[in-house]
Design an enzyme around this catalytic site. Structure first.
Site, PDB file in Angstrom:
ATOM      1  N   ARG A 156      42.363   4.752 -73.855  1.00  0.00           N
ATOM      2  CA  ARG A 156      42.920   4.761 -72.814  1.00  0.00           C
ATOM      3  C   ARG A 156      43.825   6.159 -72.624  1.00  0.00           C
ATOM      4  NH1 ARG A 156      47.174   1.825 -68.801  1.00  0.00           N
ATOM      5  NH2 ARG A 156      45.709   1.483 -67.189  1.00  0.00           N
ATOM      6  N   GLY A 178      46.914  -7.010 -70.726  1.00  0.00           N
ATOM      7  CA  GLY A 178      46.753  -8.485 -70.708  1.00  0.00           C
ATOM      8  C   GLY A 178      47.144  -9.213 -72.119  1.00  0.00           C
ATOM      9  N   TRP A 190      56.650  -5.046 -70.989  1.00  0.00           N
ATOM     10  CA  TRP A 190      56.413  -3.812 -72.075  1.00  0.00           C
ATOM     11  C   TRP A 190      54.959  -4.159 -72.399  1.00  0.00           C
ATOM     12  CZ3 TRP A 190      60.805  -2.543 -75.741  1.00  0.00           C
ATOM     13  CH2 TRP A 190      60.156  -1.868 -76.713  1.00  0.00           C
ATOM     14  N   ASP A 191      54.160  -3.024 -71.946  1.00  0.00           N
ATOM     15  CA  ASP A 191      52.984  -3.039 -72.264  1.00  0.00           C
ATOM     16  C   ASP A 191      52.394  -2.363 -73.740  1.00  0.00           C
ATOM     17  OD1 ASP A 191      50.260  -3.595 -71.365  1.00  0.00           O
ATOM     18  OD2 ASP A 191      50.751  -2.644 -69.336  1.00  0.00           O
ATOM     19  N   ASP A 241      44.602  -9.475 -67.656  1.00  0.00           N
ATOM     20  CA  ASP A 241      44.382  -8.545 -66.309  1.00  0.00           C
ATOM     21  C   ASP A 241      43.391  -9.169 -65.506  1.00  0.00           C
ATOM     22  OD1 ASP A 241      46.052  -6.596 -67.147  1.00  0.00           O
ATOM     23  OD2 ASP A 241      44.709  -5.503 -67.980  1.00  0.00           O
ATOM     24  N   ASP A 248      53.020   0.308 -63.490  1.00  0.00           N
ATOM     25  CA  ASP A 248      53.083   1.982 -64.014  1.00  0.00           C
ATOM     26  C   ASP A 248      52.961   2.838 -62.952  1.00  0.00           C
ATOM     27  OD1 ASP A 248      52.052   3.882 -65.692  1.00  0.00           O
ATOM     28  OD2 ASP A 248      50.178   2.861 -66.157  1.00  0.00           O
ATOM     29  N   CYS A 296      52.993  -7.773 -72.645  1.00  0.00           N
ATOM     30  CA  CYS A 296      51.671  -7.490 -72.051  1.00  0.00           C
ATOM     31  C   CYS A 296      51.003  -6.575 -73.355  1.00  0.00           C
ATOM     32  CB  CYS A 296      51.907  -6.743 -70.759  1.00  0.00           C
ATOM     33  SG  CYS A 296      50.185  -6.232 -70.119  1.00  0.00           S
ATOM     34  N   TRP A 353      58.171  -1.449 -65.503  1.00  0.00           N
ATOM     35  CA  TRP A 353      57.033  -1.290 -66.361  1.00  0.00           C
ATOM     36  C   TRP A 353      57.211  -0.086 -67.462  1.00  0.00           C
ATOM     37  CZ3 TRP A 353      53.346   2.291 -68.076  1.00  0.00           C
ATOM     38  CH2 TRP A 353      52.463   1.925 -68.888  1.00  0.00           C
TER      39      TRP A 353
HETATM   40  C1  GLA Z   1      47.674  -2.600 -68.324  1.00  0.00           C
HETATM   41  C2  GLA Z   1      48.310  -4.137 -67.906  1.00  0.00           C
HETATM   42  C3  GLA Z   1      48.233  -3.982 -66.378  1.00  0.00           C
HETATM   43  C4  GLA Z   1      48.939  -2.863 -65.747  1.00  0.00           C
HETATM   44  C5  GLA Z   1      48.359  -1.488 -66.420  1.00  0.00           C
HETATM   45  C6  GLA Z   1      49.205  -0.432 -66.022  1.00  0.00           C
HETATM   46  O1  GLA Z   1      46.351  -2.714 -67.963  1.00  0.00           O
HETATM   47  O2  GLA Z   1      47.712  -5.138 -68.295  1.00  0.00           O
HETATM   48  O3  GLA Z   1      48.801  -5.297 -65.946  1.00  0.00           O
HETATM   49  O4  GLA Z   1      50.481  -3.072 -66.225  1.00  0.00           O
HETATM   50  O5  GLA Z   1      48.222  -1.786 -67.872  1.00  0.00           O
HETATM   51  O6  GLA Z   1      48.690   0.821 -66.599  1.00  0.00           O
END
Ligand code: GLA
Length: 670
Positions: A436, A521, A470-471, A540, A360, A518, A404
Site C-alpha cells: 500500500r 480491518g 488506529w490503523d 473492511d 483517512d 484496525c 483516523w
Molecule cells: C484501512 C481501513 C479502512 C480505512 C482505510 C483508510 O483500509 O481498514 O477502514 O480506514 O484504511 O485508508
C-alpha cells in the site's frame, strides 16, 4: 482456588479443575483439565506411564521416557521429542535443557508482565520455579486463575542466572498434554475483507499448526482456536478454547502423537526468532488464555467473552456502552474537506449519530494512499481552520469528534521519510517490496517511538478529540531494523514490546479517548490490542451477508463489545451487491453500531428508517454489547441470541430467502 495437596497442584475455577503433579524426577505431569463435577475426574487423574521401546529413559532412578508422560513443561534433549516449551542454546553450543522443580509460591495477586500487556484482576496466581540441573538457568511457570470466567492464563519467564550469555531459540507460553484423546479443531482463517472463516477438521495424527508470519496476529489465522470432541455442537459437548495475548507472529501447534495423545503449545512464532540473554537478563512470554466447557462452543464463547470484558479490556470504556458513530471513509474516501464533513455531520446529528469520525485523508499532502504517512499535521488546503476549527463546528452540533491515524507507518513521499530515511524498516540500498505504498517505522528505535508519541500528543491535545481509529495497513517485508543491527532475529518481537509501550503511554495520557484498533480491518484482531483499545474494526467488508459470516466467526472468541460493524451504501463498494437497508442494519446491530456512507445519497424515507434504527439500537445496546451471547445450531442460516436481565434479542438469518429478522423478547422488530 489454588492449592497444593501432596504432590498435586489444583487450580480451580467455577466449573473446572486444572491439575498437575510433581514427579519424583522434578518434572511436572499434567493430570487433568476439565469439569470439576465430572464423576470420573479422579480416575482420569491416574498417571499411567507406559513404557515403550525405542525411547530413552530419563535416568536410572526414573526409568521412564519423558516422551510417554503428559507434561506441563518440556525442552529438548532428555527424551521428549515432541514440540517443546522452550529451546535454549547453551553457552557451550548444546541445546539440551533439564528444567526441574525448585520451589513454588501462591499469591492472591497476579504479577503484571513487564514488557507485554497482561490480563488483570485474577483470583490468584501460582508461580512454579524450575532450575536447569546443569546450566544454572531458571524458568518460571505462571498460572493465573480467573474463577468466574473459567479461564486459566499461563505464561513463562526465563532468567539467566549463569555468568554466560545464552540464546533462546524457541519459547512458547503454554504447553499442555491431554491424554487418551484426539480432537476436532475449529480455527479461523482468512484474508483482507474475508476474516474469521470457521474451519473444522478431525486431527488423528501428526502436527496441525495455526500460525502467522505477517508480523501481526493476522487475518490469515487468528490466534483463537478450539479443540472439541467430534460430536460437540454449539450447545452440547466438551470443548477447550485457546487464545494468546499477543499481536505479533504467533504459533499454535496441536500434535497428535503415536499413543493418540494430544500436545498443545501456544506462543511466539520461532521462525526467524532468537533472543540473546546476557547474565541477569530475563525474557517473558505473552500470556496464553485457556478455557474448558462441557456446554458446547457456546460455553467457550461465554467464558472468553466474560474474560475479555472483565480481565482484558480496561479503562473508562470497560463495560461501558459505545457511541453510535458515522465514519467518513466509504462516504468520501480521501476527498474530504471541512465543508463536506460539516454538512455530513449536520445530517448525522439529525438521525441520532453521537460520534463523527474523520477517517483517512486529513493530514500532510494526503490525497491518495501514496503519500504523507508520518506527517501528522493538518492539511491546510482541506482544513483552513485546522483540526480545532473543524472539531468545534462538530462539537457545536453536540457531536463528539474522532480522527483516523496510522502512526506506525511512513510514506516514502513524506517529510518524515525525507528527513529520516533510516527510521524506516528496510534493508538500505536494496529493493523494497512495497505494501500500500507505505513502509513500517523502526519503532524499536527510541527516537522513532518518541517522535510518534510527540506527534500524537500534539494532535490529540490540539482540540476536543473523543475517539481515535488506529490503523495498520500493510504486513512486514524485507524486515530489518536499522536500530538493532546484528540482532535482527529479535526484531519481530521487539517491535511489539515498543508498540505496547507507545499504546500504554497514550491510553494513560488520554483516558477519555475511545481508541479503536484496525489493521486493514481485522489483520491485528487479538487480545493484546484489546488490552489497550476496547474495540477493533472487524473487517473492511461491509456487505451484510459476508459480514454475517465474519461476525459469526469473531463471536466464538470475542465479545460483541469488542468489534465494530457499520452500515454502508449499496451496491456495496467491494461486492457490488445490493441488500435492503434493513438487512444491513440487522447485521451491523449485532456489535458496536456505526454508519459509513454518504447520507446525502439517502432519500428522506431512508433517512427516517436510519433514524429509527439508531433509536432502536440505543434502546437495546446495553443488552447487545454486554449481554450473554449464544449461537444456535440452525441449518438454514444463522441464529444468534443475547440475554441480559430477562431481556432477549435475536437475529435470525434465513439463508434460503437471504433475509434477516430481529426479535425482541419474541416479537419481530420491523
Ligand atoms: C484501512 C481501513 C479502512 C480505512 C482505510 C483508510 O483500509 O481498514 O477502514 O480506514 O484504511 O485508508
Amino acid at each position: 482456588m489454588i492449592r497444593k495437596v501432596g504432590s498435586n497442584f489444583f487450580l480451580e475455577t467455577k466449573n473446572n479443575y486444572y491439575i498437575f503433579k510433581l514427579l519424583p524426577n522434578g518434572y511436572l505431569a499434567h493430570l487433568y483439565y476439565g469439569n470439576k463435577y465430572d464423576e470420573n475426574y479422579k480416575q482420569k487423574c491416574n498417571l499411567n506411564i507406559r513404557r515403550t521401546g525405542n525411547t530413552v529413559e530419563y535416568s536410572q532412578e526414573f526409568p521412564y521416557s519423558l516422551e510417554n508422560i503428559p507434561l506441563e513443561c518440556s525442552s529438548y534433549g532428555k527424551g521428549d521429542i515432541r514440540e517443546p516449551l522452550i529451546v535454549i542454546r547453551n553457552h557451550d553450543g548444546s541445546n539440551t535443557s533439564d528444567f526441574v522443580f525448585d520451589s513454588y509460591q501462591i499469591a492472591d495477586e497476579k504479577e503484571k508482565l513487564e514488557t507485554l500487556p497482561s490480563s488483570y484482576n485474577a483470583d490468584g496466581q501460582l508461580i512454579v520455579n524450575l532450575t536447569d540441573r546443569y546450566y544454572n538457568l531458571k524458568l518460571q511457570l505462571f498460572y493465573s486463575v480467573f474463577y468466574e470466567s473459567d479461564v486459566i492464563v499461563r505464561s513463562c519467564k526465563f532468567i539467566n542466572t549463569s555468568d554466560k550469555d545464552v540464546k533462546i531459540e524457541k519459547f512458547n507460553s503454554s504447553l499442555i498434554d491431554i491424554y487418551d484423546k484426539t480432537f476436532t479443531i475449529t480455527s479461523f482463517f482468512g484474508n483482507w475483507g474475508n476474516e474469521m472463516n470457521k474451519h473444522q477438521i478431525k486431527l488423528s495424527a501428526g502436527k496441525y499448526v495455526i500460525s502467522s508470519y505477517t508480523g501481526t496476529s493476522s487475518n490469515r489465522n487468528n490466534p483463537f482456536f478450539m479443540l472439541s470432541d467430534d460430536d460437540t455442537t454449539e450447545t452440547n459437548g466438551q470443548c477447550y478454547g485457546f487464545n494468546l495475548v499477543y499481536s505479533g507472529n504467533h504459533y499454535n501447534s496441536i500434535e497428535t502423537t503415536h499413543l493418540q495423545r494430544t500436545r498443545i503449545v501456544q506462543g511466539i512464532n520461532s521462525e526467524n526468532f532468537e533472543f540473546e540473554i546476557a547474565p541477569e537478563e530475563t525474557f517473558e512470554t505473552p500470556e496464553a488464555a485457556i478455557t474448558f466447557s462441557n456446554t458446547g462452543f457456546n460455553g467457550i464463547s461465554k467464558n472468553m467473552h466474560h474474560f475479555v470484558n472483565n480481565h482484558i479490556i480496561r479503562g473508562n470504556f470497560k463495560n461501558s456502552i459505545r457511541p453510535v458513530l458515522l465514519n467518513s471513509w466509504e462516504a468520501y474516501y480521501f476527498f474530504i474537506n471541512e465543508e463536506k464533513l460539516v454538512s455530513l455531520a449536520e445530517k448525522s446529528k439529525k438521525i441520532g449519530i453521537e460520534l463523527f469520525v474523520m477517517d483517512d485523508g486529513w493530514f500532510g499532502r494526503r490525497k491518495n494512499d501514496q503519500s504523507s504517512l508520518g506527517d501528522w499535521y493538518v492539511n491546510w488546503d482541506k482544513f483552513p481552520n485546522s483540526l480545532e476549527g473543524l472539531c468545534s463546528r462538530i462539537n457545536d452540533l453536540s457531536l463528539q469528534f474522532g480522527i483516523w491515524v496510522e502512526p506506525e507507518m511512513v510514506s516514502v513521499d513524506s517529510d518524515l521519510y525525507r528527513c529520516h530515511p533510516d527510521w524506516s524498516m528496510e534493508i538500505r540500498g536494496k529493493h523494497h517490496s512495497e505494501g500500500r505504498n507505505q513502509r513500517i517505522l523502526d519503532i524499536i528505535n527510541p527516537e522513532v517511538s518518541n517522535y510518534i508519541l510527540s506527534s500524537l500528543r500534539r494532535v490529540l491535545s490540539s482540540c476536543n478529540i473523543s475517539y481515535v481509529k488506529w490503523d495498520f495497513n500493510r504486513i512486514f517485508s524485507d524486515m530489518y531494523s536499522p536500530y538493532l543491527q546484528n540482532r535482527q532475529k529479535e526484531t519481530a518481537h521487539r517491535y511489539y514490546i515498543s508498540l505496547y509501550k507507545i499504546m500504554d503511554t497514550l491510553v494513560k495520557e488520554f483516558p477519555h479517548i475511545l481508541f479503536e484498533g484496525c489493521a486493514g480491518g481485522g489483520n491485528r484482531f487479538d487480545l493484546a490490542i484489546l488490552c489497550y483499545f476496547p474495540q477493533i474494526w472487524a473487517s473492511d467488508k461491509t456487505d451484510a451477508l459476508d459480514r454475517l459470516r465474519i461476525q459469526n466467526g469473531y463471536s466464538y472468541g470475542y465479545p460483541l463489545s469488542s468489534y465494530t460493524c457499520h452500515v454502508s451504501i449499496c451496491p456495496n463498494h467491494l461486492t457490488r451487491r445490493t441488500l435492503p437497508l434493513k438487512t444491513r442494519f440487522d447485521v451491523a446491530c449485532f456489535g458496536n453500531l456505526g454508519y459509513e456512507l454518504n447520507l446525502n445519497l439517502l432519500d428522506e424515507y431512508e433517512l427516517e428508517e436510519v433514524r429509527k434504527q439508531i433509536e432502536f439500537y440505543k434502546k437495546h445496546r446495553q443488552l447487545i454489547q454486554f449481554g450473554e451471547f449464544e449461537r444456535e445450531d440452525y441449518e438454514n442460516g444463522l441464529k444468534w441470541s443475547i440475554i441480559k436481565d430477562e431481556q432477549k434479542i435475536e437475529l435470525i438469518y434465513h439463508q434460503d430467502r437471504q433475509t434477516t429478522e430481529i426479535k425482541v423478547n419474541g416479537e419481530t422488530y420491523e
